[in-house]
Design a protein around this motif. Structure first.
Motif, PDB file in Angstrom:
ATOM      1  N   GLY A   1       0.811  -1.214   0.000  1.00  0.00           N
ATOM      2  CA  GLY A   1       0.000   0.000   0.000  1.00  0.00           C
ATOM      3  C   GLY A   1       0.844   1.263   0.000  1.00  0.00           C
ATOM      4  O   GLY A   1       0.360   2.334  -0.364  1.00  0.00           O
ATOM      5  N   GLU A   2       2.121   1.141   0.421  1.00  0.00           N
ATOM      6  CA  GLU A   2       3.048   2.271   0.380  1.00  0.00           C
ATOM      7  C   GLU A   2       3.908   2.135  -0.875  1.00  0.00           C
ATOM      8  O   GLU A   2       4.754   1.246  -0.967  1.00  0.00           O
ATOM      9  CB  GLU A   2       3.923   2.292   1.635  1.00  0.00           C
ATOM     10  CG  GLU A   2       4.964   3.400   1.650  1.00  0.00           C
ATOM     11  CD  GLU A   2       4.379   4.779   1.442  1.00  0.00           C
ATOM     12  OE1 GLU A   2       4.360   5.233   0.262  1.00  0.00           O
ATOM     13  OE2 GLU A   2       3.935   5.387   2.429  1.00  0.00           O
ATOM     14  N   ALA A   3       3.675   3.015  -1.854  1.00  0.00           N
ATOM     15  CA  ALA A   3       4.373   2.927  -3.142  1.00  0.00           C
ATOM     16  C   ALA A   3       5.664   3.733  -3.168  1.00  0.00           C
ATOM     17  O   ALA A   3       6.463   3.589  -4.093  1.00  0.00           O
ATOM     18  CB  ALA A   3       3.441   3.391  -4.263  1.00  0.00           C
ATOM     19  N   ARG A   4       5.871   4.596  -2.163  1.00  0.00           N
ATOM     20  CA  ARG A   4       7.062   5.439  -2.140  1.00  0.00           C
ATOM     21  C   ARG A   4       8.224   4.709  -1.468  1.00  0.00           C
ATOM     22  O   ARG A   4       8.030   3.732  -0.760  1.00  0.00           O
ATOM     23  CB  ARG A   4       6.762   6.742  -1.400  1.00  0.00           C
ATOM     24  CG  ARG A   4       5.654   7.568  -2.060  1.00  0.00           C
ATOM     25  CD  ARG A   4       5.067   8.601  -1.099  1.00  0.00           C
ATOM     26  NE  ARG A   4       4.382   7.971   0.031  1.00  0.00           N
ATOM     27  CZ  ARG A   4       3.719   8.644   0.964  1.00  0.00           C
ATOM     28  NH1 ARG A   4       3.670   9.967   0.904  1.00  0.00           N
ATOM     29  NH2 ARG A   4       3.127   7.996   1.952  1.00  0.00           N
ATOM     30  N   SER A   5       9.441   5.188  -1.709  1.00  0.00           N
ATOM     31  CA  SER A   5      10.611   4.587  -1.086  1.00  0.00           C
ATOM     32  C   SER A   5      10.728   5.067   0.356  1.00  0.00           C
ATOM     33  O   SER A   5      10.741   6.272   0.622  1.00  0.00           O
ATOM     34  CB  SER A   5      11.874   4.956  -1.869  1.00  0.00           C
ATOM     35  OG  SER A   5      13.018   4.376  -1.275  1.00  0.00           O
ATOM     36  N   ILE A   6      10.822   4.127   1.294  1.00  0.00           N
ATOM     37  CA  ILE A   6      10.874   4.439   2.720  1.00  0.00           C
ATOM     38  C   ILE A   6      12.265   4.133   3.246  1.00  0.00           C
ATOM     39  O   ILE A   6      12.619   2.973   3.515  1.00  0.00           O
ATOM     40  CB  ILE A   6       9.822   3.634   3.502  1.00  0.00           C
ATOM     41  CG1 ILE A   6       8.430   3.867   2.919  1.00  0.00           C
ATOM     42  CG2 ILE A   6       9.863   4.006   4.980  1.00  0.00           C
ATOM     43  CD1 ILE A   6       8.001   5.317   2.897  1.00  0.00           C
ATOM     44  N   ASP A   7      13.092   5.154   3.377  1.00  0.00           N
ATOM     45  CA  ASP A   7      14.449   4.989   3.894  1.00  0.00           C
ATOM     46  C   ASP A   7      14.474   5.433   5.348  1.00  0.00           C
ATOM     47  O   ASP A   7      14.962   6.506   5.688  1.00  0.00           O
ATOM     48  CB  ASP A   7      15.442   5.787   3.048  1.00  0.00           C
ATOM     49  CG  ASP A   7      16.877   5.566   3.485  1.00  0.00           C
ATOM     50  OD1 ASP A   7      17.115   4.605   4.244  1.00  0.00           O
ATOM     51  OD2 ASP A   7      17.752   6.347   3.087  1.00  0.00           O
ATOM     52  N   ASP A   8      13.924   4.588   6.225  1.00  0.00           N
ATOM     53  CA  ASP A   8      13.819   4.936   7.636  1.00  0.00           C
ATOM     54  C   ASP A   8      13.791   3.647   8.439  1.00  0.00           C
ATOM     55  O   ASP A   8      13.455   2.579   7.909  1.00  0.00           O
ATOM     56  CB  ASP A   8      12.543   5.742   7.893  1.00  0.00           C
ATOM     57  CG  ASP A   8      12.543   6.460   9.230  1.00  0.00           C
ATOM     58  OD1 ASP A   8      13.626   6.561   9.853  1.00  0.00           O
ATOM     59  OD2 ASP A   8      11.478   6.935   9.656  1.00  0.00           O
ATOM     60  N   GLN A   9      14.157   3.745   9.719  1.00  0.00           N
ATOM     61  CA  GLN A   9      13.944   2.617  10.614  1.00  0.00           C
ATOM     62  C   GLN A   9      12.539   2.742  11.172  1.00  0.00           C
ATOM     63  O   GLN A   9      12.204   3.692  11.882  1.00  0.00           O
ATOM     64  CB  GLN A   9      14.974   2.584  11.746  1.00  0.00           C
ATOM     65  CG  GLN A   9      14.840   1.334  12.610  1.00  0.00           C
ATOM     66  CD  GLN A   9      16.030   1.113  13.514  1.00  0.00           C
ATOM     67  OE1 GLN A   9      16.904   1.963  13.630  1.00  0.00           O
ATOM     68  NE2 GLN A   9      16.084  -0.042  14.172  1.00  0.00           N
ATOM     69  N   ILE A  10      11.705   1.783  10.830  1.00  0.00           N
ATOM     70  CA  ILE A  10      10.288   1.843  11.155  1.00  0.00           C
ATOM     71  C   ILE A  10      10.081   1.742  12.670  1.00  0.00           C
ATOM     72  O   ILE A  10      10.840   1.089  13.383  1.00  0.00           O
ATOM     73  CB  ILE A  10       9.548   0.714  10.410  1.00  0.00           C
ATOM     74  CG1 ILE A  10       9.572   0.990   8.904  1.00  0.00           C
ATOM     75  CG2 ILE A  10       8.121   0.557  10.905  1.00  0.00           C
ATOM     76  CD1 ILE A  10       9.098  -0.154   8.051  1.00  0.00           C
ATOM     77  N   GLU A  11       9.033   2.408  13.150  1.00  0.00           N
ATOM     78  CA  GLU A  11       8.608   2.354  14.543  1.00  0.00           C
ATOM     79  C   GLU A  11       7.199   1.757  14.588  1.00  0.00           C
ATOM     80  O   GLU A  11       6.411   1.949  13.654  1.00  0.00           O
ATOM     81  CB  GLU A  11       8.626   3.762  15.151  1.00  0.00           C
ATOM     82  CG  GLU A  11       7.951   3.929  16.497  1.00  0.00           C
ATOM     83  CD  GLU A  11       8.780   3.380  17.662  1.00  0.00           C
ATOM     84  OE1 GLU A  11       9.682   2.575  17.415  1.00  0.00           O
ATOM     85  OE2 GLU A  11       8.498   3.744  18.810  1.00  0.00           O
ATOM     86  N   TRP A  12       6.887   1.019  15.644  1.00  0.00           N
ATOM     87  CA  TRP A  12       5.547   0.459  15.794  1.00  0.00           C
ATOM     88  C   TRP A  12       4.667   1.421  16.605  1.00  0.00           C
ATOM     89  O   TRP A  12       5.041   1.836  17.698  1.00  0.00           O
ATOM     90  CB  TRP A  12       5.605  -0.877  16.514  1.00  0.00           C
ATOM     91  CG  TRP A  12       6.200  -1.988  15.694  1.00  0.00           C
ATOM     92  CD1 TRP A  12       7.527  -2.267  15.551  1.00  0.00           C
ATOM     93  CD2 TRP A  12       5.493  -2.961  14.923  1.00  0.00           C
ATOM     94  NE1 TRP A  12       7.694  -3.356  14.732  1.00  0.00           N
ATOM     95  CE2 TRP A  12       6.464  -3.813  14.329  1.00  0.00           C
ATOM     96  CE3 TRP A  12       4.143  -3.204  14.673  1.00  0.00           C
ATOM     97  CZ2 TRP A  12       6.124  -4.882  13.506  1.00  0.00           C
ATOM     98  CZ3 TRP A  12       3.798  -4.267  13.857  1.00  0.00           C
ATOM     99  CH2 TRP A  12       4.776  -5.096  13.282  1.00  0.00           C
ATOM    100  N   LEU A  13       3.502   1.741  16.056  1.00  0.00           N
ATOM    101  CA  LEU A  13       2.504   2.508  16.818  1.00  0.00           C
ATOM    102  C   LEU A  13       1.795   1.586  17.799  1.00  0.00           C
ATOM    103  O   LEU A  13       1.561   1.920  18.966  1.00  0.00           O
ATOM    104  CB  LEU A  13       1.493   3.147  15.866  1.00  0.00           C
ATOM    105  CG  LEU A  13       0.356   3.939  16.509  1.00  0.00           C
ATOM    106  CD1 LEU A  13       0.894   5.160  17.245  1.00  0.00           C
ATOM    107  CD2 LEU A  13      -0.672   4.361  15.460  1.00  0.00           C
TER     108      LEU A  13
END
Length: 338
Positions: free
Chosen positions: A282-294
């Protein structure tokens, strides 16, 4: 190592370009800063600290750019509290804050500052400060706030013709360091190895005070590795994983999955028990991050606006068809304090 050099070098170029763009725009808009208010109204830190909250790096185009802020978890797009602390990267738990920053000068210096979160209404207290060997990239704290990790970009490694490598360390907050994780025993696919080209980054901690997960890169491949501080070891458990983040219930890893070029990333989730991967298409953009959980079903990440030095924190359900949404505008580097 070409893919890794390209990826890390690209990140550094983007970071530098973003800082330069902001500096130029800030000069041009200096006389109008007071009128370029943040997208949200402000409140006091004492008010926000009364309950669950999100700590983040403020990215609004105003005088508080880069300062650490916080919003109530129940109203993440609402009033924010902004502190005097300025960081390139920030992370927080209930008792601690980790701040990585650059001190610019003729020769730039890089520092990691550990702070203790005081009772609501009192200023955060600095407990330690450590020099870093390179450009700040990632930081994480253990769930109890007693352990902190830092990852930086460095150059000059003998196996590199050009570009950047990483240095990652784990320390006790306000205490001793476990040292460079590249010196830990490394087991890849069941075999102990000692490659000179290993790089480690993106730490995430379990809640037992010794177990952590990290990305290990060597031989042109990336792996998810389980680390043990007591044994000073790293053992691979999956491949093609970058910047892991352990879910609150400890059962899944959120991460970014690279394409063949190593320069575009899609968020994904790995079930540790079954090895099943779910790519969040669902996320089509490039995500250059360390993900966090909500929470156990939703992940967060920072994403820069196109052509702007401003970024926002986005939320995305862990189902394959979910649509991303802005959760905290004008923010990056989120940390959820439940």
């Amino acid at each position: 190592m070409t893919w890794r050099t390209t990826a890390f070098g690209g990140v550094v170029v983007l970071v530098t370009a973003g800082m330069t763009a902001y500096a130029l725009s800030a000069i041009a808009e200096n006389d109008r800063r007071t009128s370029t208010a943040t997208a949200a109204t402000t409140t006091t830190l004492a008010q926000v600290e009364k309950g669950p909250r999100i700590v983040f790096r403020h990215t609004g185009r105003d005088a508080e750019y880069g300062h650490v802020g916080a919003v109530a978890l129940a109203d993440p797009g609402g009033p924010r509290a902004l502190t005097d602390l300025s960081c390139d990267r920030v992370y927080a738990q209930d008792r601690s804050v980790s701040c990585l920053r650059t001190e610019r000068g003729v020769v730039s210096r890089y520092r990691a500052t550990d702070l203790a979160i005081s009772p609501p209404g009192q200023a955060w207290r600095e407990v330690d400060e450590t020099d870093l060997p390179g450009l700040p990239s990632r930081t994480r704290l253990s769930p109890d706030g007693r352990l902190v990790s830092t990852t930086v970009f460095v150059n000059g490694d003998s196996y590199l013709a050009s570009g950047f490598s990483t240095r990652t360390a784990v320390r006790r907050v306000g205490g001793a360091s476990y040292g460079d994780l590249e010196r830990f025993k490394l087991v890849v696919d069941g075999r102990r190895v000692a490659p000179v080209d290993r790089n480690i980054w993106g730490i995430t901690f379990a809640d037992d005070g010794r177990t952590f997960y990290a990305t290990v890169a060597t031989g042109g491949r990336t792996y998810l590795a389980r680390g043990d501080l007591a044994e000073r070891s790293l053992t691979t458990v999956a491949d093609h994983v970058e910047c892991p983040s352990l879910s609150p219930d400890g059962t899944r890893i959120a991460f970014k999955e690279a394409d063949e070029s190593g320069t575009r990333w899609t968020p994904a989730v790995l079930d540790l028990a079954t090895g099943r991967r779910t790519v969040l298409t669902g996320e089509a953009r490039s995500i250059d991050d360390q993900i966090e959980w909500l929470d156990n079903d939703t992940v967060l990440y920072g994403l820069a606006r196109q052509g702007e030095p401003v970024s926002d924190v986005w939320a995305l359900d862990t189902s394959t068809t979910a649509t991303p949404r802005v959760l905290v505008p004008e923010a990056s580097s989120p940390a959820v304090l439940r």
